[in-house]
Design an enzyme around this catalytic site. Structure first.
Site, PDB file in Angstrom:
ATOM      1  N   LYS A 189       0.863  -1.194   0.000  1.00 39.59           N
ATOM      2  CA  LYS A 189       0.000   0.000   0.000  1.00 39.59           C
ATOM      3  C   LYS A 189       0.882   1.220   0.000  1.00 39.59           C
ATOM      4  CE  LYS A 189      -4.519   0.770   0.473  1.00 39.59           C
ATOM      5  NZ  LYS A 189      -5.567  -0.239   0.188  1.00 39.59           N
ATOM      6  N   GLY A 217     -21.296   6.088   3.054  1.00 36.91           N
ATOM      7  CA  GLY A 217     -20.283   6.409   2.051  1.00 36.91           C
ATOM      8  C   GLY A 217     -20.780   6.022   0.677  1.00 36.91           C
ATOM      9  N   GLY A 234     -19.168   6.832  -2.284  1.00 39.55           N
ATOM     10  CA  GLY A 234     -18.095   6.989  -3.282  1.00 39.55           C
ATOM     11  C   GLY A 234     -18.170   5.819  -4.253  1.00 39.55           C
ATOM     12  N   ASN A 235     -17.108   5.564  -4.959  1.00 38.79           N
ATOM     13  CA  ASN A 235     -17.122   4.491  -5.978  1.00 38.79           C
ATOM     14  C   ASN A 235     -17.623   3.156  -5.409  1.00 38.79           C
ATOM     15  OD1 ASN A 235     -15.359   2.023  -7.027  1.00 38.79           O
ATOM     16  ND2 ASN A 235     -15.824   3.343  -8.745  1.00 38.79           N
ATOM     17  N   GLY A 278     -19.214   2.335  -2.375  1.00 40.36           N
ATOM     18  CA  GLY A 278     -20.570   2.370  -1.813  1.00 40.36           C
ATOM     19  C   GLY A 278     -21.632   2.552  -2.877  1.00 40.36           C
ATOM     20  N   TYR A 279     -21.337   3.373  -3.863  1.00 44.80           N
ATOM     21  CA  TYR A 279     -22.317   3.640  -4.919  1.00 44.80           C
ATOM     22  C   TYR A 279     -22.644   2.361  -5.697  1.00 44.80           C
ATOM     23  CZ  TYR A 279     -24.241   4.859  -9.425  1.00 44.80           C
ATOM     24  OH  TYR A 279     -25.020   4.872 -10.550  1.00 44.80           O
TER      25      TYR A 279
HETATM   26  N1  GLU Z   1      -7.373  -0.165  -3.117  1.00 44.13           N
HETATM   27  C1  GLU Z   1      -8.131  -1.371  -3.274  1.00 44.13           C
HETATM   28  C2  GLU Z   1      -8.144  -2.170  -1.986  1.00 44.13           C
HETATM   29  O1  GLU Z   1      -7.924  -1.643  -0.927  1.00 44.13           O
HETATM   30  C3  GLU Z   1      -7.695  -2.165  -4.478  1.00 44.13           C
HETATM   31  C4  GLU Z   1      -6.286  -2.641  -4.466  1.00 44.13           C
HETATM   32  C5  GLU Z   1      -5.808  -3.207  -5.782  1.00 44.13           C
HETATM   33  O2  GLU Z   1      -6.596  -3.403  -6.688  1.00 44.13           O
HETATM   34  O3  GLU Z   1      -4.611  -3.446  -5.855  1.00 44.13           O
HETATM   35  O4  GLU Z   1      -8.464  -3.329  -1.983  1.00 44.13           O
END
Ligand code: GLU
Length: 411
Positions: free
Chosen positions: A104, A216, A218-219, A221-222
């Protein structure tokens, strides 16, 4: 409160060890990321001045495959937050059994205060700084909070420029014309819907009699709310960061979102009553879906939750103390590492298509996602039942075991 997340992630790992009895060395190795990098980089601002931004990439574990996970742009980003989120990605990929590890990253920035040009320059400068850490077989970033396909496109462009490499598999959730996968944008919401489908089968939930509240919009939740409504479930409440709306008769999610787009927020939407985000969490509904930020269900409000089921579409919305309270009260919470794993699963599909020069249709993507989510749900449910633990511990027993088996054999 944000720095709490890494403590939470470590507490969850300690808890699962009661069932796994890992040796001290393995446990301490999994408590920390394999590698954590901080970068500081200048960006030319619109007024001609230069501002230095700070970003991070945490590579937690790659026993199962290349590090995988999003990059978030937010003022809340911190070293601790990114470390926690990278650990959660390791478990998430292992739960759905895809060949990726956990990573991350993020940049401390308020994107709302940037112009489009500043955002592009910042994205590219960050990509250039982390270019030697990432790669299609090394570490594969994707979007997360306040980042999107356009940002991945800028980063990919810069990555290819500085490395001279042509591969586009190094980022996922790209625009389709740059090698992105059909169905990736709605994938996280869609995965959550498959989880709700399985839960409904297991517990005999009848869609028309099942009230759902989504925090929420956003992408994630929507799409969750939209798809669940199409299946006949009743969405009685939704919210954004400013507050929510509630209607016992059900909310037309697309109409409410169109209202938000024109008016800037959900406030003032005539067909529903205004409520706060705190009130939304405590509504009398069958299914509660935190799809916004971390730590919204904690010791202070866990006793007040009236939902029978929680589907964690955000990362880390329920803290470890709340887990114990909810479990004691008979509320079943489907953990983030399972509920929102549809996103990274379709990221894997995208990476696979890029690596094999294939192009799958949206139907193919959805058809391949359904059994993966279904199988993961059933395995977690069975393990939780067998050990008499909550679903998070069920998911962790499954995931940590899968990672440790590879660690031991591969070292
Ligand atoms: N950010 C998303 C998650 O937290 C997707 C991560 C990804 O596709 O690598 O799962």
């Amino acid at each position: 409160m944000q720095n709490q997340q890494y403590e939470n992630a470590k507490a969850q790992l300690s808890r699962v060890n009661q069932y796994l009895n890992l040796d001290e060395q393995t446990l301490s190795r999994l408590m920390v990321p394999d590698r954590f990098v901080e970068v500081n980089f200048p960006v030319v601002m619109e007024n001609g001045g230069v501002k230095v931004f700070r970003g991070f990439r945490s590579q937690h574990n790659n026993a199962l495959g290349p590090y995988k996970g999003g990059l978030r742009f937010s003022p809340e980003v911190s070293e601790e937050e990114v470390k926690a989120l990278s650990m959660w990605m390791t478990w998430k990929c292992a739960v759905v059994d895809i060949p990726f590890g956990g990573g991350k990253g993020g940049v401390i920035v308020d994107t709302k205060a940037l112009t489009e040009g500043e955002l592009e320059r910042l994205s590219k400068a960050f990509a250039a700084r982390i270019a030697d850490l990432i790669g299609e077989n090394k570490d594969v970033p994707a979007p997360d909070m306040y980042t999107n396909g356009q940002i991945m496109a800028w980063m990919l462009e810069e990555y290819q420029k500085v490395t001279g490499l042509k591969s586009n598999a190094v980022f996922t959730d790209k625009p389709v014309e740059m090698g992105g996968s059909e169905g990736r944008t709605e994938a996280t919401g869609q995965g959550g819907v498959f989880v709700l489908e399985e839960l409904s089968k297991m517990e005999g939930l009848e869609p028309s009699r099942t009230r759902v509240a989504v925090q929420g919009i956003g992408n994630v939740g929507y799409y969750f709310a939209k798809l669940v409504r199409e299946m006949g479930f009743k969405i009685v409440a939704i919210s954004d960061s400013r507050g929510g709306i509630y209607s016992e008769e059900g909310i037309d999610v697309e109409e409410a979102l169109a209202y938000k787009e024109t008016n800037g927020s959900l406030q003032g939407y005539q067909k529903a009553k205004e409520i706060s985000n705190e009130e939304l969490l405590e509504l009398e509904v069958e299914v509660l879906v935190p799809a916004a930020v971390e730590n919204v269900i904690m010791e202070g409000n866990a006793e007040k939750i009236k939902a029978k089921y929680i589907i964690e579409m955000a990362n880390g919305p329920v803290d470890p103390r709340a887990d114990l309270i909810l479990f004691k009260r008979g509320i079943r919470s489907v953990p983030d590492v399972l509920a929102n794993a549809g996103g990274v699963t379709v990221s894997y599909f995208e990476w696979y298509q890029n690596m094999h020069q294939e192009n799958w249709s949206k139907e193919e993507v959805t058809d391949k996602l359904r059994p993966i989510m279904g199988q993961a749900f059933k395995s977690v449910w069975e393990i939780a039942k067998e050990h008499q633990v909550d679903l998070r511990m069920g998911a962790y027993i499954l995931a940590v075991k899968r990672v440790v088996e590879k660690l031991v054999s591969g070292c």
